[in-house]
Design a protein around this motif. Sequence first.
Motif, PDB file in Angstrom:
ATOM      1  N   ALA A  66     -26.146  11.047  20.209  1.00 56.29           N
ATOM      2  CA  ALA A  66     -24.722  11.160  19.896  1.00 56.29           C
ATOM      3  C   ALA A  66     -24.394  12.639  19.735  1.00 56.29           C
ATOM      4  O   ALA A  66     -25.085  13.353  19.010  1.00 56.29           O
ATOM      5  N   SER A  67     -23.358  13.094  20.409  1.00 50.29           N
ATOM      6  CA  SER A  67     -23.009  14.520  20.376  1.00 50.29           C
ATOM      7  C   SER A  67     -21.879  14.836  19.395  1.00 50.29           C
ATOM      8  O   SER A  67     -21.390  15.964  19.329  1.00 50.29           O
ATOM      9  N   PHE A  69     -31.620  10.808  12.976  1.00 49.58           N
ATOM     10  CA  PHE A  69     -31.743  12.247  12.745  1.00 49.58           C
ATOM     11  C   PHE A  69     -30.309  12.764  12.737  1.00 49.58           C
ATOM     12  O   PHE A  69     -29.646  12.800  13.769  1.00 49.58           O
ATOM     13  N   LEU A  70     -29.821  13.140  11.548  1.00 48.72           N
ATOM     14  CA  LEU A  70     -28.400  13.465  11.387  1.00 48.72           C
ATOM     15  C   LEU A  70     -28.191  14.943  11.089  1.00 48.72           C
ATOM     16  O   LEU A  70     -28.587  15.447  10.037  1.00 48.72           O
ATOM     17  N   ASP A  71     -27.559  15.635  12.028  1.00 47.32           N
ATOM     18  CA  ASP A  71     -27.221  17.043  11.820  1.00 47.32           C
ATOM     19  C   ASP A  71     -26.107  17.125  10.780  1.00 47.32           C
ATOM     20  O   ASP A  71     -25.129  16.365  10.836  1.00 47.32           O
ATOM     21  N   ASP A  86     -26.428  15.078  16.904  1.00 42.16           N
ATOM     22  CA  ASP A  86     -26.357  16.542  16.820  1.00 42.16           C
ATOM     23  C   ASP A  86     -25.429  17.016  17.934  1.00 42.16           C
ATOM     24  O   ASP A  86     -25.517  16.532  19.061  1.00 42.16           O
ATOM     25  N   ASP A  87     -24.539  17.939  17.632  1.00 43.52           N
ATOM     26  CA  ASP A  87     -23.594  18.388  18.662  1.00 43.52           C
ATOM     27  C   ASP A  87     -24.194  19.451  19.583  1.00 43.52           C
ATOM     28  O   ASP A  87     -23.558  19.865  20.552  1.00 43.52           O
ATOM     29  N   GLU A  88     -25.425  19.887  19.293  1.00 42.56           N
ATOM     30  CA  GLU A  88     -26.100  20.857  20.157  1.00 42.56           C
ATOM     31  C   GLU A  88     -27.094  20.121  21.065  1.00 42.56           C
ATOM     32  O   GLU A  88     -28.050  19.499  20.583  1.00 42.56           O
ATOM     33  N   ALA A  89     -26.870  20.214  22.372  1.00 39.49           N
ATOM     34  CA  ALA A  89     -27.721  19.511  23.343  1.00 39.49           C
ATOM     35  C   ALA A  89     -29.186  19.930  23.234  1.00 39.49           C
ATOM     36  O   ALA A  89     -30.092  19.088  23.318  1.00 39.49           O
ATOM     37  N   LYS A 134     -18.142  11.141  15.358  1.00 37.28           N
ATOM     38  CA  LYS A 134     -17.410   9.930  15.758  1.00 37.28           C
ATOM     39  C   LYS A 134     -18.282   9.031  16.626  1.00 37.28           C
ATOM     40  O   LYS A 134     -18.323   7.812  16.450  1.00 37.28           O
ATOM     41  N   GLU A 135     -18.989   9.650  17.564  1.00 35.79           N
ATOM     42  CA  GLU A 135     -19.877   8.898  18.455  1.00 35.79           C
ATOM     43  C   GLU A 135     -21.019   8.258  17.653  1.00 35.79           C
ATOM     44  O   GLU A 135     -21.388   7.099  17.883  1.00 35.79           O
ATOM     45  N   ALA A 136     -21.566   9.004  16.703  1.00 37.94           N
ATOM     46  CA  ALA A 136     -22.647   8.492  15.861  1.00 37.94           C
ATOM     47  C   ALA A 136     -22.172   7.296  15.040  1.00 37.94           C
ATOM     48  O   ALA A 136     -22.883   6.288  14.911  1.00 37.94           O
TER      49      ALA A 136
END
Length: 265
Positions: free
Chosen positions: A39-40, A58-60, A14-17, A43-45
Amino acid sequence: MHQESKHIDILIADDEALARKRIVKFLSESNIDCSFTEASSGKEALTYINNQKIDLVFLDIKMTDMNGFELLKQLPEEKIPIIIFVTAFDVFAVQAFEVQAIDFLLKPYKKDRFYEALDRGLKQLKLEQHTIFQHKVSRLIESMQDIDHLESKNHIDTLVLKSKKKYYFLQVSDIKYIKSASYYAEIYTKTDERHVHRISMTDLIAKLDPTMFFRVNRSVIVHKSFIQEVISEGIGDYSVIMNDKVSFVLSKKYRYEFLKRMGIK
């Protein structure tokens, strides 16, 4: 939740911390034997999934560099872990999940709903249903005829509301006005229905078309199409009258922007 004996490796993408922090908190409070990685970005995920043992993700759906479906398209089917999709207001995605019977968390979700989704994911792992799940995800991706639709606009046309175990799709164009009620929003429609949705007014207004929905005070959002008249009360004070005769005070904070958008000088 029941106790799981097998150690589970979990990825939180998720890109939200704050969203990641919430999932970490819930996982930490559970009694499962797990370790988790954050993973933020998509690409990182992808890097983590390709290079590490990941059992569950858990995939946003909407991340800044790519959406969750674009990420999955880059993975061979046999590399797809068990996934719990996380989404906010995306009707297109929610309907696709329902068709394929794939679990998802609709933001903002409650703690009980989180554990319910986690428990289902763990059962799929335990019952060795991983291959079945991978086939489901592949069919889901194939059904996405227009993946770019997910990012095509900044506002929503349909609001996803949950009532018990059912999801109700409310057309945003049918909303007359919205009133704040503590942690909830009370949504009133043109057919005089009232729906309660757990979301802040700030988060909700950000999802709505800014050319049609205006905030008139801290507690009220109105739909331009249902405004009957705006009355000047003198000394810079105004009242907004809706076509069902309900009246709202236009507060100083929102006055300039509202009058400008309404073409009132």
